[in-house]
Design a protein around this motif. Structure first.
Motif, short mmCIF file in Angstrom:
data_model
loop_
_atom_site.label_atom_id
_atom_site.label_comp_id
_atom_site.label_asym_id
_atom_site.label_seq_id
_atom_site.Cartn_x
_atom_site.Cartn_y
_atom_site.Cartn_z
N LEU A 199 -8.71 6.02 -14.28
CA LEU A 199 -9.55 5.98 -13.07
C LEU A 199 -8.67 6.23 -11.85
CD1 LEU A 199 -11.55 2.77 -13.96
CD2 LEU A 199 -12.35 5.13 -14.11
N GLU A 200 -9.24 6.89 -10.87
CA GLU A 200 -8.50 7.14 -9.64
C GLU A 200 -8.62 5.92 -8.73
OE1 GLU A 200 -8.53 10.24 -5.92
OE2 GLU A 200 -9.30 10.93 -7.85
N MET A 201 -7.47 5.37 -8.39
CA MET A 201 -7.43 4.18 -7.55
C MET A 201 -6.92 4.57 -6.16
SD MET A 201 -8.53 1.99 -9.73
CE MET A 201 -8.08 0.29 -9.90
N THR A 202 -6.78 3.59 -5.28
CA THR A 202 -6.34 3.87 -3.91
C THR A 202 -4.92 4.42 -3.87
OG1 THR A 202 -5.65 1.58 -3.67
CG2 THR A 202 -7.84 2.16 -2.87
N GLY A 203 -4.10 4.04 -4.83
CA GLY A 203 -2.74 4.53 -4.95
C GLY A 203 -2.37 4.59 -6.41
N GLY A 204 -1.39 5.38 -6.74
CA GLY A 204 -0.98 5.54 -8.13
C GLY A 204 -0.19 4.34 -8.63
N TYR A 205 -0.20 4.15 -9.94
CA TYR A 205 0.57 3.08 -10.57
C TYR A 205 2.05 3.29 -10.27
CZ TYR A 205 2.62 0.19 -14.21
OH TYR A 205 3.36 -0.74 -14.87
N ASP A 206 2.70 2.25 -9.83
CA ASP A 206 4.11 2.26 -9.44
C ASP A 206 4.40 3.15 -8.23
OD1 ASP A 206 5.35 0.29 -10.85
OD2 ASP A 206 6.20 1.58 -12.37
N GLU A 207 3.38 3.48 -7.47
CA GLU A 207 3.58 4.21 -6.22
C GLU A 207 4.01 3.22 -5.15
OE1 GLU A 207 0.76 6.09 -2.78
OE2 GLU A 207 0.20 6.55 -4.84
N MET A 208 5.14 3.42 -4.58
CA MET A 208 5.65 2.51 -3.56
C MET A 208 5.32 3.05 -2.18
SD MET A 208 6.78 0.02 -5.14
CE MET A 208 6.49 -0.06 -6.88
N SER A 209 4.10 2.80 -1.76
CA SER A 209 3.64 3.21 -0.43
C SER A 209 2.63 2.19 0.06
CB SER A 209 3.01 4.61 -0.47
OG SER A 209 1.69 4.54 -1.00
N ILE A 210 2.17 2.37 1.26
CA ILE A 210 1.17 1.46 1.83
C ILE A 210 -0.11 1.44 0.99
CG2 ILE A 210 0.16 3.15 3.42
CD1 ILE A 210 0.06 0.80 5.48
N ARG A 211 -0.37 2.54 0.26
CA ARG A 211 -1.58 2.61 -0.58
C ARG A 211 -1.53 1.64 -1.75
NH1 ARG A 211 -3.36 8.39 -2.03
NH2 ARG A 211 -1.92 7.97 -3.73
N SER A 212 -0.36 1.08 -2.03
CA SER A 212 -0.21 0.15 -3.15
C SER A 212 -0.64 -1.27 -2.83
CB SER A 212 1.26 0.13 -3.61
OG SER A 212 1.63 1.40 -4.07
N TYR A 213 -0.79 -1.58 -1.56
CA TYR A 213 -1.16 -2.95 -1.19
C TYR A 213 -2.59 -3.26 -1.63
CZ TYR A 213 3.08 -3.57 1.48
OH TYR A 213 4.40 -3.71 1.83
N PRO A 214 -2.82 -4.46 -2.16
CA PRO A 214 -4.15 -4.83 -2.63
C PRO A 214 -5.22 -4.79 -1.55
CG PRO A 214 -2.54 -6.43 -3.41
CD PRO A 214 -1.83 -5.51 -2.46
N GLY A 215 -4.83 -4.97 -0.31
CA GLY A 215 -5.79 -4.96 0.79
C GLY A 215 -5.85 -3.66 1.55
N TYR A 216 -5.22 -2.62 1.02
CA TYR A 216 -5.21 -1.31 1.69
C TYR A 216 -6.65 -0.87 1.94
CZ TYR A 216 -4.54 3.75 2.19
OH TYR A 216 -4.56 5.05 2.63
N ILE A 217 -6.95 -0.47 3.18
CA ILE A 217 -8.33 -0.15 3.54
C ILE A 217 -8.65 1.34 3.41
CG2 ILE A 217 -8.61 -2.16 5.02
CD1 ILE A 217 -8.18 -0.31 7.43
N GLY A 218 -7.65 2.15 3.07
CA GLY A 218 -7.89 3.58 2.90
C GLY A 218 -8.44 3.89 1.52
N GLY A 219 -8.49 5.16 1.21
CA GLY A 219 -9.06 5.60 -0.06
C GLY A 219 -10.58 5.69 0.04
N THR A 220 -11.20 6.03 -1.06
CA THR A 220 -12.66 6.16 -1.07
C THR A 220 -13.31 4.81 -1.36
OG1 THR A 220 -12.81 6.61 -3.44
CG2 THR A 220 -12.42 8.51 -2.00
N ASP A 221 -14.60 4.73 -1.10
CA ASP A 221 -15.35 3.51 -1.43
C ASP A 221 -15.21 3.18 -2.91
OD1 ASP A 221 -16.23 3.22 1.19
OD2 ASP A 221 -18.18 4.13 0.81
#
Length: 74
Positions: A5-27
């Motif tokens: 499944l496409e998540m807000t960030g990739g597995y083991d991606e070390m970026s802001i997209r990895s945070y559990p509360g990241y508000i970006g990405g799709t619904d």
């Protein structure tokens, strides 16, 4: 389906997209991430503050480390 499944960030991606509360990405990405978190937390796991995919069991300190493969645990 067994498909990733496409998540807000990739597995083991070390970026802001990895945070559990990241508000970006799709619904949908955020919904899937939050669904995983809700399921894990319902079973006494806590999400790691910097990685949406990393969970620790609430009582993890009570268990020793094993150095075994999954096949050895059968």
């Amino acid at each position: 389906t067994g498909e990733p499944l496409e998540m807000t960030g990739g597995y083991d991606e070390m970026s802001i997209r990895s945070y559990p509360g990241y508000i970006g990405g799709t619904d949908r990405q955020r919904w899937l991430r939050d669904l995983l978190r809700a399921a894990m937390e319902a079973n006494d796991f806590d999400v790691y503050e910097s990685e949406w995919w990393h969970f620790d069991y609430s009582d993890w300190q009570s268990y020793g480390l094993l150095n075994k493969t999954f096949d050895q645990l059968k």
